[in-house]
Design an enzyme around this catalytic site. Structure first.
Site, PDB file in Angstrom:
ATOM      1  N   HIS A 199     -21.221   8.500  35.624  1.00 30.07           N
ATOM      2  CA  HIS A 199     -20.554   7.814  36.786  1.00 30.07           C
ATOM      3  C   HIS A 199     -19.936   6.529  35.998  1.00 30.07           C
ATOM      4  CE1 HIS A 199     -19.637   6.415  40.790  1.00 30.07           C
ATOM      5  NE2 HIS A 199     -20.056   5.398  40.326  1.00 30.07           N
ATOM      6  N   GLY A 259     -10.826  15.566  31.375  1.00 34.96           N
ATOM      7  CA  GLY A 259     -11.759  16.332  30.514  1.00 34.96           C
ATOM      8  C   GLY A 259     -12.035  15.399  29.244  1.00 34.96           C
TER       9      GLY A 259
HETATM   10  C1  GAR Z   1     -15.253   9.507  34.176  1.00 36.76           C
HETATM   11  O1  GAR Z   1     -14.784   8.173  34.003  1.00 36.76           O
HETATM   12  C2  GAR Z   1     -16.542  10.016  35.051  1.00 36.76           C
HETATM   13  O2  GAR Z   1     -17.397   8.850  34.909  1.00 36.76           O
HETATM   14  C3  GAR Z   1     -15.581   9.976  36.304  1.00 36.76           C
HETATM   15  O3  GAR Z   1     -14.544  10.687  36.329  1.00 36.76           O
HETATM   16  C4  GAR Z   1     -14.018  10.320  34.796  1.00 36.76           C
HETATM   17  C5  GAR Z   1     -13.759  11.652  34.351  1.00 36.76           C
HETATM   18  O4  GAR Z   1     -13.034  11.390  33.170  1.00 36.76           O
HETATM   19  N1  GAR Z   1     -16.541  10.473  37.390  1.00 36.76           N
HETATM   20  C6  GAR Z   1     -16.872  10.116  38.611  1.00 36.76           C
HETATM   21  O5  GAR Z   1     -16.228   9.232  39.076  1.00 36.76           O
HETATM   22  C7  GAR Z   1     -17.604  10.721  39.344  1.00 36.76           C
HETATM   23  N2  GAR Z   1     -17.966  10.112  40.638  1.00 36.76           N
HETATM   24  P1  GAR Z   1     -12.640  12.683  32.004  1.00 36.76           P
HETATM   25  O6  GAR Z   1     -12.075  13.783  32.859  1.00 36.76           O
HETATM   26  O7  GAR Z   1     -11.635  12.123  31.190  1.00 36.76           O
HETATM   27  O8  GAR Z   1     -14.106  13.297  31.401  1.00 36.76           O
END
Ligand code: GAR
Length: 204
Positions: free
Chosen positions: A107, A11
Site C-alpha cells: 500500500h 505491475g
Molecule cells: C502500488 O503503488 C501499490 O502500492 C498500489 O498500487 C500501485 C501498483 O503499482 N496499491 C494500492 O493502492 C492498493 N490499495 P504497480 O502496478 O506498478 O505495481
C-alpha cells in the site's frame, strides 16, 4: 513456496518480484491473475513464462463468485502465498478463508493513515510531509491487517502524485520482495503478547 500474484495495473511490483525473488530460495511465482484484461502486469507475467488468468467482474454475478473462481485457480496451481501487487479490489471473506494469514498487500502510504484507493492523493490533500509504503497482511477490512514492513520518506515540498510515487516505488519493491522472502523462510510470525504486531526475524 509457491506464490500467486494479483495485479490490476502496470505491475512494477510484480516485475520486482519476478526479477528479485522468483526462482530464488525456493520461491516460485506460479500464477498471476488480474481483474483487468488489459493490465500490463499480465504481459510481464507472460514474458516471464508465468501462467496468467483474468477474472473480470462483469463475467460473474457477484464478487463472491468471481473470488471463488480465482481462489480455485490459484489453489489448483498450489499457491501458498497470495501477493496483492496493485490489486484494486477488496477480496471476499471466503477468499481470505482459503488462504488464512497467507495474503499480503503493498500500500502506498504509512498505514493506518490513508487506506483505500488514491492513498497518495489523500496524503497530498492532507498536506503531510512524510509519505511512505506499507506491506501488510490482508484481513477483511480495508488495508487494516497487521503490518509486516513500512518505511517513510520525507518529501516536505511534494505537490504531485507522480513525484511521490517516484520516491515510494523503490521502497515498495524492496519491502515487498523482502516480505515474501521472509515469509518463505518462516521468519514472520505473530506476537503472542500483541494481536496486531508481526515479528520479523529478517536477515536483510
Ligand atoms: C502500488 O503503488 C501499490 O502500492 C498500489 O498500487 C500501485 C501498483 O503499482 N496499491 C494500492 O493502492 C492498493 N490499495 P504497480 O502496478 O506498478 O505495481
Amino acid at each position: 513456496m509457491k506464490v500467486g500474484v494479483l495485479a490490476s495495473g502496470t505491475g512494477t511490483n510484480l516485475q520486482a518480484i519476478l526479477d528479485r525473488v522468483h526462482g530464488r530460495e525456493g520461491v516460485d511465482v506460479v500464477a498471476v491473475a488480474s481483474d483487468q484484461p488489459s493490465a500490463k502486469a499480465l504481459k510481464r507475467a507472460r514474458s516471464a513464462g508465468v501462467p496468467t488468468a483474468v477474472f473480470a467482474q462483469n463475467e460473474y454475478a457477484a464478487r463472491a463468485d468471481r473470488d471463488r473462481a480465482m481462489a480455485e485457480w490459484l489453489a489448483e496451481r498450489g499457491v501458498e502465498l497470495v501477493v496483492l501487487a496493485g490489486y484494486m479490489r477488496l477480496l471476499s471473506p471466503e477468499f481470505l478463508e482459503r488462504f488464512p494469514q497467507r495474503v499480503i498487500n503493498v500500500h502506498p502510504a504509512l498505514l493506518p493513515a490513508f487506506p483505500g484507493l488514491d492513498a497518495v492523493d489523500q496524503a497530498l490533500a492532507y498536506g503531510v510531509k512524510v509519505f511512505g509504503a506499507t506491506i501488510h497482511f490482508v484481513d477483511e477490512g480495508v488495508d487494516s491487517g497487521a503490518i509486516i514492513f513500512q518505511r517513510g520518506v520525507e518529501l516536505a515540498d511534494a505537490t504531485s502524485a507522480d513525484e511521490v510515487m517516484a520516491a515510494i516505488r523503490p521502497i515498495e519493491h524492496e519491502l515487498l520482495c523482502r516480505a515474501i522472502l521472509a515469509i518463505s523462510r518462516g521468519a514472520v510470525s505473530g506476537d503472542p503478547d500483541h494481536p496486531r504486531r508481526v515479528v520479523v526475524r529478517d536477515r536483510a
